[in-house]
Design a protein around this motif. Structure first.
Motif, PDB file in Angstrom:
ATOM      1  N   TRP A   1      22.313  63.022 -89.136  1.00  0.00           N
ATOM      2  CA  TRP A   1      23.563  63.578 -89.651  1.00  0.00           C
ATOM      3  C   TRP A   1      24.334  64.318 -88.562  1.00  0.00           C
ATOM      4  CZ3 TRP A   1      21.108  65.821 -94.736  1.00  0.00           C
ATOM      5  CH2 TRP A   1      21.012  64.788 -95.674  1.00  0.00           C
TER       6      TRP A   1
ATOM      7  N   LYS B   1      25.924  57.261 -98.528  1.00  0.00           N
ATOM      8  CA  LYS B   1      25.003  58.379 -98.335  1.00  0.00           C
ATOM      9  C   LYS B   1      24.196  58.576 -99.624  1.00  0.00           C
ATOM     10  CE  LYS B   1      26.438  59.927 -94.227  1.00  0.00           C
ATOM     11  NZ  LYS B   1      27.344  58.794 -93.931  1.00  0.00           N
TER      12      LYS B   1
ATOM     13  N   THR C   1      25.307  57.997 -90.557  1.00  0.00           N
ATOM     14  CA  THR C   1      24.017  58.668 -90.452  1.00  0.00           C
ATOM     15  C   THR C   1      23.320  58.129 -89.215  1.00  0.00           C
ATOM     16  OG1 THR C   1      23.865  58.895 -92.847  1.00  0.00           O
ATOM     17  CG2 THR C   1      21.831  59.145 -91.603  1.00  0.00           C
TER      18      THR C   1
ATOM     19  N   THR D   1      14.277  63.689 -89.312  1.00  0.00           N
ATOM     20  CA  THR D   1      15.014  62.641 -88.606  1.00  0.00           C
ATOM     21  C   THR D   1      16.363  62.362 -89.277  1.00  0.00           C
ATOM     22  OG1 THR D   1      13.800  60.986 -89.899  1.00  0.00           O
ATOM     23  CG2 THR D   1      12.922  61.553 -87.728  1.00  0.00           C
ATOM     24  N   THR D   2      16.426  62.521 -90.607  1.00  0.00           N
ATOM     25  CA  THR D   2      17.695  62.353 -91.311  1.00  0.00           C
ATOM     26  C   THR D   2      18.682  63.444 -90.919  1.00  0.00           C
ATOM     27  OG1 THR D   2      16.536  61.355 -93.194  1.00  0.00           O
ATOM     28  CG2 THR D   2      18.766  62.144 -93.581  1.00  0.00           C
TER      29      THR D   2
ATOM     30  N   LEU E   1      14.662  65.966 -97.753  1.00  0.00           N
ATOM     31  CA  LEU E   1      15.042  65.077 -96.673  1.00  0.00           C
ATOM     32  C   LEU E   1      14.086  65.216 -95.496  1.00  0.00           C
ATOM     33  CD1 LEU E   1      17.834  66.735 -94.608  1.00  0.00           C
ATOM     34  CD2 LEU E   1      17.179  67.721 -96.784  1.00  0.00           C
TER      35      LEU E   1
END
Length: 289
Positions: A147, A104, A248, A142-143, A139
């Motif tokens: 998550w 990560k 992720t 989409t991240t 961030l």
């Protein structure tokens, strides 16, 4: 050469840096054994612990800090990670603090802050990352979506949400229920998820699991956040060399799949007709996802 496997110890990065600078990091390796040959060394009492080496690697980590006005800001940090060695098989491992997760880029406090805000249910993905995080290393929405997918799948006990060498969530849940009897009541506790946030039963279940995981962190942690870091330290203190290990994103996000019933219709569009590309985004600007 094989990349070093990451191993987590039950301290934060600030303590990690302080102990390493003072030469005291060896004391935290007394019960940390090699995950590769732990079975072969089971006959040795006590099992040989890992040895600290003089080698370090530079690892990028985006951590959460308060600026001068007290606003959460994501900043880039080049963390110095120490390599440890097994005296038996001579394998090397990266020794990570509990708030820097393996595989990560963003630190665990950033993940906890963003996931907790999204779990409230009153903000979309873009609203969370655009309105509550600042700095040059913020961030993407989409991240955050990835998550919640990976964390939810992992906490549900699905192998598709686990990373390499990670501990199954079912094992962690069993350990928590032994030490914290109040954990049993969380399984039957209903969790409401905004129906506009999912298009499939699987996505809804992963969002529910993600929210329940936040409840677990707040239940067993102290009054001082971040709770996810304290939970990770607790898991590692049980003798596990790998703490929280969720992916992720996962590959079976049904909400992102194209409806194959419409594939034939799209392929029969005449050349003289205007070609329009159907949108399948995760979170449209005005949407509630």
């Amino acid at each position: 050469m094989e990349a070093p496997i990451p191993i987590t110890i039950a301290i934060t990065n600030a303590t990690y840096i302080c102990l390493y600078s003072q030469g005291l990091l060896d004391d935290y390796l007394a019960e940390t054994i090699c995950p590769k040959c732990s079975v072969d060394c089971a006959c040795q009492q006590p099992p040989p612990s890992l040895e600290l080496t003089r080698s370090t690697v530079c690892r990028t980590s985006y951590k959460l800090e308060k600026d001068q006005e007290g606003i959460d800001t994501v900043v880039k940090d080049m963390a110095q990670i120490v390599l440890v060695r097994c005296p038996i098989c001579k394998s090397r491992f990266r020794l990570l603090p509990a708030d820097i997760l393996p595989y990560k880029l963003y630190s665990l406090p950033v993940i906890e802050r963003s996931v907790s805000l999204y779990n409230r249910g009153d903000m979309a993905l873009r609203q969370v990352v655009w309105n509550h995080f600042y700095g040059d290393q913020t961030l993407g929405h989409t991240t955050l979506h990835a998550w919640t997918e990976g964390l939810g799948a992992w906490w549900l006990g699905r192998p598709m949400g686990e990373t390499t060498f990670s501990i199954p969530a079912t094992r962690i849940q069993a350990e928590l229920e032994i030490r914290y009897p109040q954990m049993c009541s969380l399984h039957g506790q209903p969790v409401w998820i905004n129906p506009h946030r999912y298009r499939s039963q699987g996505r809804r279940e992963r969002l529910e699991a993600c929210k329940k995981f936040e409840f677990v962190g707040s239940l067993i942690a102290s009054e001082n956040p971040p709770n996810f870091v304290e939970l990770d330290c607790l898991i590692v203190s049980w003798g596990n060399s790998f703490g929280l290990g969720f992916k992720t994103g996962i590959r079976c996000t049904a909400a992102e799949h194209i409806d194959f019933k419409n594939m034939l219709a799209w392929g029969q569009i005449l050349p003289e007709e205007p070609l329009s590309c159907p949108i399948h985004g995760r979170s449209p600007p005005g949407g509630s996802k």
